[in-house]
Design an enzyme around this catalytic site. Structure first.
Site, PDB file in Angstrom:
ATOM      1  N   ASP A 143       1.874   3.947   2.801  1.00 15.19           N
ATOM      2  CA  ASP A 143       0.843   4.806   2.304  1.00 15.19           C
ATOM      3  C   ASP A 143       1.392   6.045   1.365  1.00 15.19           C
ATOM      4  OD1 ASP A 143      -1.778   5.537   1.412  1.00 15.19           O
ATOM      5  OD2 ASP A 143      -2.444   6.191   3.515  1.00 15.19           O
ATOM      6  N   ASP A 144       1.729   7.257   1.994  1.00 17.16           N
ATOM      7  CA  ASP A 144       2.183   8.350   1.513  1.00 17.16           C
ATOM      8  C   ASP A 144       3.609   8.893   2.250  1.00 17.16           C
ATOM      9  OD1 ASP A 144       0.216   8.848  -0.596  1.00 17.16           O
ATOM     10  OD2 ASP A 144      -1.111   8.670   1.000  1.00 17.16           O
ATOM     11  N   HIS A 161      -9.667   1.120  -1.508  1.00 20.80           N
ATOM     12  CA  HIS A 161      -9.508   1.685  -0.045  1.00 20.80           C
ATOM     13  C   HIS A 161     -10.782   1.527   0.289  1.00 20.80           C
ATOM     14  CE1 HIS A 161      -5.732   3.369  -1.313  1.00 20.80           C
ATOM     15  NE2 HIS A 161      -5.579   4.357  -0.328  1.00 20.80           N
ATOM     16  N   HIS A 167       0.740  -1.052  -0.081  1.00 17.90           N
ATOM     17  CA  HIS A 167      -0.173   0.051  -0.088  1.00 17.90           C
ATOM     18  C   HIS A 167       0.987   1.153   0.078  1.00 17.90           C
ATOM     19  CE1 HIS A 167      -3.814   2.253   1.844  1.00 17.90           C
ATOM     20  NE2 HIS A 167      -3.081   2.885   1.105  1.00 17.90           N
ATOM     21  N   GLU A 181     -11.310   3.223   5.934  1.00 15.95           N
ATOM     22  CA  GLU A 181     -10.399   4.173   6.353  1.00 15.95           C
ATOM     23  C   GLU A 181     -11.056   5.299   7.293  1.00 15.95           C
ATOM     24  OE1 GLU A 181      -8.162   6.557   3.486  1.00 15.95           O
ATOM     25  OE2 GLU A 181      -6.636   7.071   4.885  1.00 15.95           O
ATOM     26  N   HIS A 216       1.349   4.781  -2.573  1.00 16.31           N
ATOM     27  CA  HIS A 216       1.191   5.704  -3.577  1.00 16.31           C
ATOM     28  C   HIS A 216       2.308   6.396  -4.307  1.00 16.31           C
ATOM     29  CE1 HIS A 216      -3.314   5.446  -2.484  1.00 16.31           C
ATOM     30  NE2 HIS A 216      -2.659   5.143  -1.448  1.00 16.31           N
TER      31      HIS A 216
HETATM   32  N1  HPA Z   1      -6.574   7.256   1.254  1.00 21.80           N
HETATM   33  C1  HPA Z   1      -7.439   7.800   0.292  1.00 21.80           C
HETATM   34  N2  HPA Z   1      -6.569   8.340  -0.770  1.00 21.80           N
HETATM   35  C2  HPA Z   1      -5.439   8.354  -0.914  1.00 21.80           C
HETATM   36  C3  HPA Z   1      -4.760   8.016   0.068  1.00 21.80           C
HETATM   37  C4  HPA Z   1      -5.282   7.328   1.457  1.00 21.80           C
HETATM   38  O1  HPA Z   1      -4.743   6.970   2.184  1.00 21.80           O
HETATM   39  N3  HPA Z   1      -3.374   8.243   0.040  1.00 21.80           N
HETATM   40  C5  HPA Z   1      -3.227   8.512  -1.332  1.00 21.80           C
HETATM   41  N4  HPA Z   1      -4.726   8.846  -1.804  1.00 21.80           N
HETATM   42 ZN    ZN Z   2      -3.916   4.835   0.549  1.00 21.94          ZN
END
Ligand code: HPA
Ligand code: ZN
Length: 336
Positions: free
Chosen positions: A275-276, A194, A14, A197, A16
């Site tokens: 994630d990011d 996703h 996971h 969350e 991006h």
């Molecule tokens: N959630 C939703 N969209 C996203 C995320 C996330 O964690 N990271 C990058 N785009």
């Molecule tokens: Zn994500």
């Protein structure tokens, strides 16, 4: 435990790629492409990266992506991430990209996918890091736009293993994308999304049922529904959980309250991911360390996160067996 975690073989599911844009590269690309950004210094950037929910992050994240213009930019972005993977002992990574973020501002789909893919090929050849690409549809846009994007992806079928769904979960439930996901399955793509969350546990159940996904990205809100938890355990449905992201975006108040260790011990196929990382303050090792700092987790349990990620990955059985063996050997031989 710190050196054990650093050395532990890891698999990321996971991530991006746009979320790996570090401020230094953002400044360099802004200069190279003559794109203006609303920051003068690195300190300005860090000050802007204070988020109170998912949307407040997404606004800043899409703005950052404006500096990515040429194929070389997408190559440089991806190559920088792979060098970070090498440092963190990430052996395999399944990487999201958001083509609509770029095609909507006039960048060709081919420019994006070819730049990323060239770096991934070099990563395999020069670093021995294997990877897969997953195209994410932006759920705040309409399904028609997702369908157009899928048609472009079909021309690059050999470079893309699956499609996913990201961006604003609130108000954009899985039902909105049922048709495009069915088309993606018909093309032979795997699916992920996703869910759970910020959105409710019902988004997780609906995603599994309607979008036929092989994994759930995040999924931490499953705890609100006991029946769903039992189903995730029974089906071994993988959750790709991102601890530092969840704290930065206030999904949990602090790491002590994060539920991923509890979910792992219940028997869910939990994995740890970043994630990011450029926005949330850490790559894979940092995410493992943050869990270690807040929870009493054994070495074997840390190993389990890697075994789960191998199990949940989209690689061949033969390749899975190779990664299992490397991880088992590491756990057996790492000094006490
Ligand atoms: N959630 C939703 N969209 C996203 C995320 C996330 O964690 N990271 C990058 N785009
Ligand atoms: Zn994500």
């Amino acid at each position: 435990m710190k050196s054990f975690i650093q050395a532990l073989p890891k698999v990321e599911l996971h991530l991006h790629i746009e979320g790996t844009l570090e401020p230094e590269l953002m400044f360099e690309l802004a200069r190279r492409n003559k794109v203006s950004i609303p920051y003068q210094t690195i300190e300005d950037v860090h000050e802007a990266y204070q988020f109170h929910n998912l949307q407040s992050f997404l606004d800043i994240y899409y703005q950052g992506a404006n500096v990515l213009i040429t194929e070389q930019d997408f190559f440089d972005l991806t190559w920088a991430y792979l060098l970070r993977c090498q440092k963190d002992n990430v052996l395999h990574s399944e990487i999201f990209f958001d083509p609509q973020t770029h095609t909507d501002r006039g960048i060709e789909f081919d420019t994006v996918v070819n730049g990323i893919h060239r770096a991934l090929t070099q990563g395999q050849d020069q670093l021995g890091i294997s990877s897969q690409l997953i195209l994410c549809f932006l759920r705040h846009l309409d399904e028609e736009s997702a369908i157009k994007t899928l048609q472009q992806a079909a021309l690059h079928k050999n470079k893309i293993v699956a499609v996913g769904l990201d961006s604003s979960e609130a108000g954009n439930p899985p039902q909105k994308f049922q048709k495009v996901f069915q088309q993606a399955l018909d093309y032979g793509f795997l699916t992920v999304a996703h869910a759970g969350e910020e959105g409710p546990a019902s988004n997780i159940s609906d995603t599994l049922e309607l979008l036929k996904t092989s994994r759930i990205d995040h999924g931490v809100r499953c705890s609100d529904d006991e029946i769903l938890v039992a189903k995730l355990i029974k089906d071994r449905t993988p959750l790709t959980i991102c601890p530092l992201s969840n704290i930065k975006l206030k999904v949990f108040e602090n790491m002590e309250q994060h539920n991923l260790v509890e979910l792992l011990r219940k028997g869910i196929c939990v994995t740890i991911n970043s994630d990011d990382p450029a926005y949330f303050g850490g790559y894979m090792t940092d995410n493992f360390l943050a869990i270690d700092h807040a929870h009493d987790v054994t070495r074997d349990e840390f190993g389990e996160f890697t075994f789960n990620a191998i199990e949940a990955s989209f690689i061949s059985t033969q390749e899975k067996d190779r990664l299992y063996a490397i991880t088992r050997d590491f756990l057996d031989t790492y000094p006490n």
